[in-house]
Enzyme design. Sequence first.
Site, PDB file in Angstrom:
ATOM      1  N   ILE A   1      10.183   6.886  16.313  1.00 51.79           N
ATOM      2  CA  ILE A   1       9.512   7.624  15.128  1.00 51.79           C
ATOM      3  C   ILE A   1       8.335   8.424  15.464  1.00 51.79           C
ATOM      4  O   ILE A   1       8.167   9.622  15.306  1.00 51.79           O
ATOM      5  CB  ILE A   1       9.441   6.521  14.093  1.00 51.79           C
TER       6      ILE A   1
ATOM      7  N   ARG B   1      -4.216  10.019   5.505  1.00 52.32           N
ATOM      8  CA  ARG B   1      -2.959  10.989   5.263  1.00 52.32           C
ATOM      9  C   ARG B   1      -2.269  10.857   3.941  1.00 52.32           C
ATOM     10  O   ARG B   1      -1.923  12.090   3.161  1.00 52.32           O
ATOM     11  CB  ARG B   1      -2.019  10.744   6.394  1.00 52.32           C
TER      12      ARG B   1
ATOM     13  N   ASP C   1       6.130   0.639  11.745  1.00 53.12           N
ATOM     14  CA  ASP C   1       4.845  -0.158  11.500  1.00 53.12           C
ATOM     15  C   ASP C   1       4.787  -1.433  11.899  1.00 53.12           C
ATOM     16  O   ASP C   1       3.520  -2.141  11.726  1.00 53.12           O
ATOM     17  CB  ASP C   1       4.680  -0.086   9.991  1.00 53.12           C
TER      18      ASP C   1
ATOM     19  N   ARG D   1      -8.037  -1.031   5.984  1.00 55.50           N
ATOM     20  CA  ARG D   1      -7.344   0.221   5.218  1.00 55.50           C
ATOM     21  C   ARG D   1      -6.101  -0.222   4.648  1.00 55.50           C
ATOM     22  O   ARG D   1      -5.504   0.168   3.759  1.00 55.50           O
ATOM     23  CB  ARG D   1      -7.308   1.320   6.012  1.00 55.50           C
TER      24      ARG D   1
ATOM     25  N   LYS E   1       0.977  -1.203  -0.077  1.00 50.49           N
ATOM     26  CA  LYS E   1      -0.018  -0.061  -0.030  1.00 50.49           C
ATOM     27  C   LYS E   1       0.961   1.211   0.114  1.00 50.49           C
ATOM     28  O   LYS E   1       0.649   2.121  -0.625  1.00 50.49           O
ATOM     29  CB  LYS E   1      -0.918   0.061   1.241  1.00 50.49           C
ATOM     30  N   ASN E   2       2.134   0.998   0.774  1.00 51.47           N
ATOM     31  CA  ASN E   2       2.724   2.450   0.963  1.00 51.47           C
ATOM     32  C   ASN E   2       3.630   2.719  -0.175  1.00 51.47           C
ATOM     33  O   ASN E   2       4.158   3.848  -0.180  1.00 51.47           O
ATOM     34  CB  ASN E   2       3.483   2.440   2.323  1.00 51.47           C
TER      35      ASN E   2
ATOM     36  N   CYS F   1      -4.925   7.853  10.546  1.00 49.55           N
ATOM     37  CA  CYS F   1      -4.971   7.040  11.945  1.00 49.55           C
ATOM     38  C   CYS F   1      -4.820   7.874  13.082  1.00 49.55           C
ATOM     39  O   CYS F   1      -4.237   8.984  13.292  1.00 49.55           O
ATOM     40  CB  CYS F   1      -3.639   6.396  12.297  1.00 49.55           C
TER      41      CYS F   1
ATOM     42  N   ARG G   1       1.440  14.374  13.317  1.00 51.36           N
ATOM     43  CA  ARG G   1       2.297  14.034  12.301  1.00 51.36           C
ATOM     44  C   ARG G   1       2.006  15.133  11.425  1.00 51.36           C
ATOM     45  O   ARG G   1       1.353  15.213  10.598  1.00 51.36           O
ATOM     46  CB  ARG G   1       2.005  12.926  11.850  1.00 51.36           C
ATOM     47  N   PRO G   2       2.969  16.256  11.732  1.00 50.05           N
ATOM     48  CA  PRO G   2       2.756  17.506  11.248  1.00 50.05           C
ATOM     49  C   PRO G   2       3.134  17.347   9.514  1.00 50.05           C
ATOM     50  O   PRO G   2       4.136  16.612   9.192  1.00 50.05           O
ATOM     51  CB  PRO G   2       3.461  18.382  11.831  1.00 50.05           C
ATOM     52  N   VAL G   3       2.726  18.328   8.686  1.00 46.63           N
ATOM     53  CA  VAL G   3       2.955  18.521   7.518  1.00 46.63           C
ATOM     54  C   VAL G   3       4.027  19.551   7.057  1.00 46.63           C
ATOM     55  O   VAL G   3       4.216  19.845   5.888  1.00 46.63           O
ATOM     56  CB  VAL G   3       1.746  18.507   6.388  1.00 46.63           C
ATOM     57  N   ASP G   4       4.693  20.030   8.154  1.00 48.22           N
ATOM     58  CA  ASP G   4       5.522  21.054   8.100  1.00 48.22           C
ATOM     59  C   ASP G   4       6.804  20.674   7.063  1.00 48.22           C
ATOM     60  O   ASP G   4       7.153  21.720   6.312  1.00 48.22           O
ATOM     61  CB  ASP G   4       6.026  21.662   9.271  1.00 48.22           C
ATOM     62  N   LEU G   5       7.457  19.608   7.245  1.00 46.55           N
ATOM     63  CA  LEU G   5       8.250  19.067   6.211  1.00 46.55           C
ATOM     64  C   LEU G   5       7.770  19.328   4.519  1.00 46.55           C
ATOM     65  O   LEU G   5       8.662  19.509   3.747  1.00 46.55           O
ATOM     66  CB  LEU G   5       8.765  17.776   6.229  1.00 46.55           C
TER      67      LEU G   5
END
Length: 418
Positions: A325, A92, A303, A395, A22-23, A116, A121-125
């Site tokens: 992580i 996400r 994971d 999912r 999936k990933n 999830c 889990r910020p999107v800043d990066l």
Amino acid sequence: MDKFVIEGQHTLTGEIVVSGAKNAALPIMAATLLWPGGYVLRNVPDLRDTRTFIRLMELIGAQVVFVDNRLDIDTRGCNRPEAPYELVKTMRASFYVLGPLLARFGRCRVSLPGGCNWGPRPVDLHLSAMEALGATITLDSGYIIAEGPVMGATINFEISSVGATGNALMAAVRAQGETIINNAAQEPEIVALAHFLQKMGAQIGGIGTTTLRITGQKELHDAEEEIIPDRIEAGTFLIAGALAGSKVRISNLRVDHLTAVLEKLAAAGVTVRHLDQAIELSRPKTITPVNIVTAPYPGYPTDLQAQWMAFMTQAEGSSVVQDNIYVDRFAHVPELSRLGAQINLNYNVATVKGPTELIGAPVMSTDIRASAAIVLTALVAEGTTELSRVYHIDRGYEAFEKKFAMLGARITRLPEGD
């Protein structure tokens, strides 16, 4: 919503075939938005997340046909560079469209993500990478508005991020000039994405290392791809075999993607037999307690942290599970404790005492991998466990309970309330 009814203490034996990752599939699906064309993706897992991403691509304007794990994607009619909240809030990975849409259209509107139910889990990066490439970023009512032509730049990630690396890589392949991504993620899913982009005509150096060099191309072309096997699904079933198995064979996997997991299984006393694109293993007479610390690839994957904790409930002594992580990824701990697990949690460090007698009980899914860990624990518990909200498993795992049934597990899917 559905639930699983799991009858414990049935020995696993037999063979399962690992599905596509999936990933890896989701960012490659997003990459088809970079250039108008017709694409074919094979070995795509039939998951709730895959179906959600298909709906998102259709809203953008793509035509998608999904039959027997094959995706045919036509992105020539894409004309709506937007990812709405209704879809992005559920997954996400929808945020992966940010880089491709910006690179292709020069402007896009993407909702801030959900997914999830654990951890910030910020999107800043992601956003800082787009800004480094020349985009102007604004926030409007929960949506990211990214505008401007992308230009080659040097991107220095403070921490390694799979998602941000993928987004930056996809935007950079159509940027004017050269882009260097430092501290890039090395995960197999990023390598798979880079190889697909190369098939589209992208020029990328340093694949599989922490430094990627991309020479932007004005034009690309369509391509075909076979999605790599899912290393997390493979790892989940490997741990299940080590916990409750008698000669379990996991086939269609990449052994080189599972080195850290296999090393830990060997340390725990599991004898692993390597076959052609398969691994065979059984539960050892004595499970040795083994500590893990999650780390970016090639380290032990976050994971598979929850699944390892389930395994360690049956080890002869105490073990430590530390997640560096996602430091608050421990929603499974109270659910495992309901089954009788003895786990002491201190911030991002869990101490698991084993071996523990486990008893079936009503429990609840909280996220994809926590749900898998609960199923593994229920497999060795006495009596029956009812696991609610299994849409989380849907999912991330294709035909999860059917594959376990092939190994002799007793797992029944029922509507909630039955």
